[in-house]
Scaffold this motif. Sequence first.
Motif, PDB file in Angstrom:
ATOM      1  N   CYS A  23       0.826  -1.205   0.000  1.00 53.79           N
ATOM      2  CA  CYS A  23       0.000   0.000   0.000  1.00 53.79           C
ATOM      3  C   CYS A  23       0.864   1.260   0.000  1.00 53.79           C
ATOM      4  O   CYS A  23       0.566   2.221  -0.713  1.00 53.79           O
ATOM      5  N   ASP A  24       1.925   1.253   0.806  1.00 52.43           N
ATOM      6  CA  ASP A  24       2.808   2.419   0.846  1.00 52.43           C
ATOM      7  C   ASP A  24       3.415   2.707  -0.520  1.00 52.43           C
ATOM      8  O   ASP A  24       3.519   3.862  -0.947  1.00 52.43           O
ATOM      9  N   GLN A  25       3.811   1.648  -1.216  1.00 50.76           N
ATOM     10  CA  GLN A  25       4.393   1.832  -2.550  1.00 50.76           C
ATOM     11  C   GLN A  25       3.362   2.352  -3.538  1.00 50.76           C
ATOM     12  O   GLN A  25       3.648   3.226  -4.357  1.00 50.76           O
ATOM     13  N   LEU A  26       2.144   1.820  -3.469  1.00 54.25           N
ATOM     14  CA  LEU A  26       1.092   2.252  -4.383  1.00 54.25           C
ATOM     15  C   LEU A  26       0.737   3.719  -4.161  1.00 54.25           C
ATOM     16  O   LEU A  26       0.487   4.462  -5.110  1.00 54.25           O
ATOM     17  N   LEU A  27       0.714   4.148  -2.910  1.00 62.24           N
ATOM     18  CA  LEU A  27       0.285   5.499  -2.570  1.00 62.24           C
ATOM     19  C   LEU A  27       1.381   6.552  -2.750  1.00 62.24           C
ATOM     20  O   LEU A  27       1.101   7.749  -2.702  1.00 62.24           O
ATOM     21  N   THR A  28       2.606   6.117  -2.934  1.00 61.03           N
ATOM     22  CA  THR A  28       3.702   7.074  -3.142  1.00 61.03           C
ATOM     23  C   THR A  28       4.284   6.990  -4.549  1.00 61.03           C
ATOM     24  O   THR A  28       5.217   7.727  -4.883  1.00 61.03           O
ATOM     25  N   ASN A  29       3.730   6.125  -5.367  1.00 62.27           N
ATOM     26  CA  ASN A  29       4.214   5.937  -6.736  1.00 62.27           C
ATOM     27  C   ASN A  29       3.564   7.000  -7.633  1.00 62.27           C
ATOM     28  O   ASN A  29       2.542   6.761  -8.265  1.00 62.27           O
ATOM     29  N   GLU A  30       4.162   8.190  -7.691  1.00 67.07           N
ATOM     30  CA  GLU A  30       3.548   9.323  -8.381  1.00 67.07           C
ATOM     31  C   GLU A  30       3.628   9.195  -9.897  1.00 67.07           C
ATOM     32  O   GLU A  30       4.561   8.634 -10.445  1.00 67.07           O
ATOM     33  N   TYR A  31       2.597   9.758 -10.536  1.00 64.15           N
ATOM     34  CA  TYR A  31       2.572   9.840 -11.995  1.00 64.15           C
ATOM     35  C   TYR A  31       3.100  11.211 -12.394  1.00 64.15           C
ATOM     36  O   TYR A  31       2.766  12.221 -11.771  1.00 64.15           O
ATOM     37  N   HIS A  32       3.915  11.262 -13.425  1.00 67.40           N
ATOM     38  CA  HIS A  32       4.535  12.521 -13.833  1.00 67.40           C
ATOM     39  C   HIS A  32       3.534  13.429 -14.549  1.00 67.40           C
ATOM     40  O   HIS A  32       2.898  13.029 -15.523  1.00 67.40           O
ATOM     41  N   VAL A  33       3.412  14.630 -14.060  1.00 66.03           N
ATOM     42  CA  VAL A  33       2.448  15.576 -14.609  1.00 66.03           C
ATOM     43  C   VAL A  33       2.675  15.824 -16.088  1.00 66.03           C
ATOM     44  O   VAL A  33       1.733  15.942 -16.871  1.00 66.03           O
ATOM     45  N   GLN A  34       3.935  15.900 -16.497  1.00 70.62           N
ATOM     46  CA  GLN A  34       4.231  16.238 -17.893  1.00 70.62           C
ATOM     47  C   GLN A  34       3.727  15.186 -18.879  1.00 70.62           C
ATOM     48  O   GLN A  34       3.669  15.431 -20.083  1.00 70.62           O
ATOM     49  N   ASP A  35       3.357  14.014 -18.382  1.00 72.55           N
ATOM     50  CA  ASP A  35       2.840  12.958 -19.259  1.00 72.55           C
ATOM     51  C   ASP A  35       1.324  13.017 -19.435  1.00 72.55           C
ATOM     52  O   ASP A  35       0.734  12.159 -20.084  1.00 72.55           O
ATOM     53  N   LEU A  36       0.678  14.034 -18.873  1.00 74.97           N
ATOM     54  CA  LEU A  36      -0.782  14.069 -18.837  1.00 74.97           C
ATOM     55  C   LEU A  36      -1.448  14.472 -20.154  1.00 74.97           C
ATOM     56  O   LEU A  36      -2.572  14.062 -20.426  1.00 74.97           O
ATOM     57  N   SER A  37      -0.802  15.293 -20.948  1.00 82.47           N
ATOM     58  CA  SER A  37      -1.462  15.881 -22.114  1.00 82.47           C
ATOM     59  C   SER A  37      -2.009  14.821 -23.064  1.00 82.47           C
ATOM     60  O   SER A  37      -1.383  13.793 -23.311  1.00 82.47           O
ATOM     61  N   GLY A  38      -3.212  15.117 -23.602  1.00 78.34           N
ATOM     62  CA  GLY A  38      -3.815  14.211 -24.577  1.00 78.34           C
ATOM     63  C   GLY A  38      -5.172  13.709 -24.106  1.00 78.34           C
ATOM     64  O   GLY A  38      -5.745  14.202 -23.134  1.00 78.34           O
ATOM     65  N   ARG A  39      -5.695  12.728 -24.819  1.00 80.22           N
ATOM     66  CA  ARG A  39      -7.013  12.165 -24.495  1.00 80.22           C
ATOM     67  C   ARG A  39      -6.872  10.933 -23.616  1.00 80.22           C
ATOM     68  O   ARG A  39      -6.038  10.064 -23.857  1.00 80.22           O
TER      69      ARG A  39
END
Length: 213
Positions: A23-39
């Motif tokens: 759970c700790d790993q899942l909750l701290t495994n951030e997604y990079h904002v710069q990869d968000l663009s698109g559909r």
Amino acid sequence: MKVWSGLLLLCLLSVCRAAPLTCDQLLTNEYHVQDLSGRWYLHAMSIDSCVISNLMYTFIKPSVAMDISLKETPKQCEMKATFKFLSFCMNETETYLYEEGSLTRHNQNVKLLASSSTDSFVMKADSAVNAMYLLSRKTAIDAADLRQFETLATCVSVPRPQQLGSDYDFDTCKDIEQTEPSEAELTIMKERAETLVAELAKCFWNWIQSYTG
């Protein structure tokens, strides 16, 4: 040589599996904002409000696509969501301030968490109603992503996620403000409304029991 061949075969047969993330790993495994663009396509969600979840799953049952764009000055993330309800579509746009791993808007904070594949991620919203959303660039979600999403829901003690609609043909949508539902759609809406009333009654009863013990 036979020993190494045997070990390789065992790995290929999925005996050599990586340990599941905690759970700790899942909750701290951030997604990079710069990869968000698109559909992105919203495939599943979990909401800790019985009323809102039943409205979504029982009555609306939407198919949702989100078009996301980023602006550097100021650092803003614009999300345009397209909802399809039966043959009708509607749009809603919201703007968030962004930083690495999170989005903020008014009193709402949205944490971005990585999923098991690079083309999907999780939005975890903490506000008056806590919710999580599983999004993917693909129109069909991977089973591994869904399993990890369900595990994450267990980690944060929100209800088991449910999948949304997958009708992403938005080109033939009717304007909900200008077009009346067909007879068939009115029948579906009536049936769903009856089910929704029954489910909301259960929500109310469970809420009373939670206070009376």
